[in-house]
Design a protein around this motif. Structure first.
Motif, PDB file in Angstrom:
ATOM      1  N   GLN A  71       0.827  -1.202   0.000  1.00 52.62           N
ATOM      2  CA  GLN A  71       0.000   0.000   0.000  1.00 52.62           C
ATOM      3  C   GLN A  71       0.863   1.255   0.000  1.00 52.62           C
ATOM      4  N   ASN A  72       1.938   1.237   0.788  1.00 54.28           N
ATOM      5  CA  ASN A  72       2.851   2.378   0.797  1.00 54.28           C
ATOM      6  C   ASN A  72       3.533   2.538  -0.560  1.00 54.28           C
ATOM      7  N   SER A  73       4.014   1.436  -1.134  1.00 55.26           N
ATOM      8  CA  SER A  73       4.685   1.498  -2.438  1.00 55.26           C
ATOM      9  C   SER A  73       3.736   1.955  -3.537  1.00 55.26           C
ATOM     10  N   LEU A  74       2.492   1.521  -3.455  1.00 56.54           N
ATOM     11  CA  LEU A  74       1.508   1.936  -4.455  1.00 56.54           C
ATOM     12  C   LEU A  74       1.267   3.435  -4.381  1.00 56.54           C
ATOM     13  N   LEU A  75       1.108   3.967  -3.166  1.00 52.80           N
ATOM     14  CA  LEU A  75       0.914   5.410  -2.993  1.00 52.80           C
ATOM     15  C   LEU A  75       2.127   6.182  -3.488  1.00 52.80           C
ATOM     16  N   VAL A  76       3.322   5.727  -3.105  1.00 57.05           N
ATOM     17  CA  VAL A  76       4.555   6.397  -3.528  1.00 57.05           C
ATOM     18  C   VAL A  76       4.679   6.386  -5.045  1.00 57.05           C
ATOM     19  N   THR A  77       4.371   5.251  -5.659  1.00 60.89           N
ATOM     20  CA  THR A  77       4.503   5.130  -7.111  1.00 60.89           C
ATOM     21  C   THR A  77       3.505   6.019  -7.840  1.00 60.89           C
ATOM     22  N   ILE A  78       2.284   6.111  -7.340  1.00 60.14           N
ATOM     23  CA  ILE A  78       1.267   6.955  -7.979  1.00 60.14           C
ATOM     24  C   ILE A  78       1.672   8.426  -7.910  1.00 60.14           C
ATOM     25  N   VAL A  79       2.108   8.874  -6.733  1.00 61.86           N
ATOM     26  CA  VAL A  79       2.561  10.266  -6.594  1.00 61.86           C
ATOM     27  C   VAL A  79       3.776  10.527  -7.480  1.00 61.86           C
ATOM     28  N   TYR A  80       4.699   9.594  -7.468  1.00 56.48           N
ATOM     29  CA  TYR A  80       5.917   9.711  -8.271  1.00 56.48           C
ATOM     30  C   TYR A  80       5.593   9.739  -9.760  1.00 56.48           C
ATOM     31  N   SER A 224       6.232   8.630 -20.074  1.00 54.62           N
ATOM     32  CA  SER A 224       6.675   9.034 -18.741  1.00 54.62           C
ATOM     33  C   SER A 224       6.058   8.146 -17.666  1.00 54.62           C
ATOM     34  N   LEU A 225       4.782   7.803 -17.828  1.00 56.73           N
ATOM     35  CA  LEU A 225       4.130   6.925 -16.861  1.00 56.73           C
ATOM     36  C   LEU A 225       4.780   5.547 -16.846  1.00 56.73           C
ATOM     37  N   ILE A 226       5.067   5.012 -18.032  1.00 53.42           N
ATOM     38  CA  ILE A 226       5.717   3.703 -18.106  1.00 53.42           C
ATOM     39  C   ILE A 226       7.097   3.765 -17.443  1.00 53.42           C
ATOM     40  N   THR A 227       7.835   4.852 -17.706  1.00 55.38           N
ATOM     41  CA  THR A 227       9.147   5.019 -17.085  1.00 55.38           C
ATOM     42  C   THR A 227       9.037   5.045 -15.571  1.00 55.38           C
ATOM     43  N   PHE A 229       6.537   3.814 -13.601  1.00 60.16           N
ATOM     44  CA  PHE A 229       6.083   2.549 -13.040  1.00 60.16           C
ATOM     45  C   PHE A 229       7.150   1.462 -13.145  1.00 60.16           C
ATOM     46  N   GLN A 230       8.077   1.608 -14.090  1.00 60.66           N
ATOM     47  CA  GLN A 230       9.157   0.642 -14.227  1.00 60.66           C
ATOM     48  C   GLN A 230      10.423   1.073 -13.494  1.00 60.66           C
ATOM     49  N   SER A 231      10.383   2.191 -12.826  1.00 62.92           N
ATOM     50  CA  SER A 231      11.574   2.742 -12.193  1.00 62.92           C
ATOM     51  C   SER A 231      12.131   1.801 -11.135  1.00 62.92           C
ATOM     52  N   PHE A 232      13.427   1.607 -11.184  1.00 59.29           N
ATOM     53  CA  PHE A 232      14.118   0.814 -10.178  1.00 59.29           C
ATOM     54  C   PHE A 232      15.540   1.309  -9.951  1.00 59.29           C
ATOM     55  N   VAL A 249       9.340   2.634  -4.453  1.00 59.58           N
ATOM     56  CA  VAL A 249       8.436   2.437  -5.584  1.00 59.58           C
ATOM     57  C   VAL A 249       8.193   0.944  -5.784  1.00 59.58           C
ATOM     58  N   LEU A 250       7.225   0.617  -6.635  1.00 57.02           N
ATOM     59  CA  LEU A 250       6.854  -0.778  -6.832  1.00 57.02           C
ATOM     60  C   LEU A 250       8.017  -1.610  -7.356  1.00 57.02           C
ATOM     61  N   GLY A 251       8.877  -1.018  -8.162  1.00 59.24           N
ATOM     62  CA  GLY A 251      10.045  -1.743  -8.652  1.00 59.24           C
ATOM     63  C   GLY A 251      10.984  -2.153  -7.530  1.00 59.24           C
ATOM     64  N   MET A 252      11.150  -1.277  -6.552  1.00 59.47           N
ATOM     65  CA  MET A 252      11.977  -1.600  -5.392  1.00 59.47           C
ATOM     66  C   MET A 252      11.344  -2.717  -4.571  1.00 59.47           C
ATOM     67  N   LEU A 253      10.039  -2.625  -4.338  1.00 59.95           N
ATOM     68  CA  LEU A 253       9.344  -3.646  -3.561  1.00 59.95           C
ATOM     69  C   LEU A 253       9.406  -5.000  -4.265  1.00 59.95           C
ATOM     70  N   MET A 254       9.219  -5.002  -5.565  1.00 57.02           N
ATOM     71  CA  MET A 254       9.277  -6.246  -6.325  1.00 57.02           C
ATOM     72  C   MET A 254      10.666  -6.874  -6.234  1.00 57.02           C
ATOM     73  N   TYR A 255      11.699  -6.058  -6.383  1.00 56.79           N
ATOM     74  CA  TYR A 255      13.072  -6.564  -6.278  1.00 56.79           C
ATOM     75  C   TYR A 255      13.338  -7.140  -4.892  1.00 56.79           C
ATOM     76  N   ARG A 256      12.917  -6.429  -3.864  1.00 52.28           N
ATOM     77  CA  ARG A 256      13.185  -6.883  -2.499  1.00 52.28           C
ATOM     78  C   ARG A 256      12.469  -8.191  -2.190  1.00 52.28           C
TER      79      ARG A 256
END
Length: 294
Positions: A71-80, A224-227, A229-232, A249-256
């Motif tokens: 939930q935190n990563s989703l909020l951060v990613t949307i704002v970002y 820009s949106l794709i960039t 959401f794929q940011s890592f 961001v979601l990329g960080m959470l997925m990696y972890r």
């Protein structure tokens, strides 16, 4: 005559199939298969080590709904993503308008603005990290003018703002080139007619250039949106997801989850949620843009 026409159509179909087959095979092997494989992986509890993958259905997605980290990563990613999208369109269009002006040394300026695009993401993130560190260049300059240092990377919202600006700066040259190419393809006659009617340069830009560039603006926003959401890589090197999950961001959470906690199935589920979000936002933007054009 009809038989000859049908034979000609068949020959065209055979030729087209022959030309498309190699590309279709490559697309299926390197794009479709990985997507389907990851989709199946998101329905398992595989840890990346065992030969068998336990099928758990939608268990990973149910877990996501109740996961505070997600939930935190989703909020951060949307704002970002929202910040990257808006700033990318504004900065790209502004730089393109400046580079399209009749100034001396335009080729040099275009090269300078494009340099961040070809710069390594890791190198750029490291430089920015040292610049905004507590004892970095930015705080030293602020101390020199009597403002006082700022904890840039210790405040979650300031860190997210810096990550957003870093991402926009990294891609500003690419977006500017896109806008510049579209601007140079606009009909000159429209501007000549507007000039005869007494329109100023600002009026021509806001009432002619910006509306005519709407298709390119749509493309830049999607890119820009794709960039975002794929940011890592930028987030990993610049802040490592901190402070306190402020840039996680979601990329960080997925990696972890996948590579540090051995939850490959759960990480695949996060990636598919990211894909679904990108597709949903793209569909909404496409629908709104098509409706405005009609």
């Amino acid at each position: 005559m009809k038989a000859r026409h049908d034979a000609f159509r068949r020959d065209e179909a055979v030729t087209a199939a022959g030309l498309l087959t190699p590309a279709t095979i490559i697309l299926a092997i390197f794009t479709l298969y990985p997507i389907l494989s990851a989709g199946y992986l998101s329905l398992t509890s595989w840890n990346g080590l065992t030969p068998s993958k336990e099928f758990i259905g939608l268990g990973n997605y149910t877990r996501l709904a109740a996961d505070p980290e997600f939930q935190n990563s989703l909020l951060v990613t949307i704002v970002y993503a929202f910040g990257v999208c808006i700033l990318s369109m504004i900065s790209g269009l502004t730089v393109a308008a400046l580079l399209d002006a009749p100034i001396r040394g335009r080729a040099i300026y275009r090269t300078i603005f494009f340099l961040p695009v070809v710069t390594s993401s890791a190198a750029a993130a490291i430089v920015w990290k040292y610049m905004f560190d507590d004892a970095g260049l930015v705080n030293k300059l602020l101390d020199a003018v009597g403002v006082g240092g700022v904890d840039w990377l210790q405040n979650r919202w300031l860190a997210l703002l810096l990550l957003t600006i870093l991402t926009v700066w990294k891609n500003i040259g690419f977006n500017a080139i896109l806008y510049l190419t579209a601007m140079q393809a606009l009909p000159v006659s429209v501007y000549e007619a507007a000039q005869l009617d007494g329109a100023s340069a600002w009026q021509s830009f806001t009432r002619i250039t910006v509306p005519l560039l709407r298709p390119m603006t749509f493309f830049v926003s999607i890119q820009s949106l794709i960039t975002a959401f794929q940011s890592f890589d930028l987030a990993y090197v610049f802040t490592e997801g901190g402070p306190r999950g402020g840039t996680d961001v979601l990329g960080m959470l997925m990696y972890r989850q996948a590579f540090r906690l051995d939850g490959f199935g759960y990480g695949a589920a996060i990636s598919f949620v990211s894909l679904a979000l990108v597709l949903a936002v793209t569909a909404i933007q496409w629908r709104v843009t098509s409706k405005e054009e009609r």
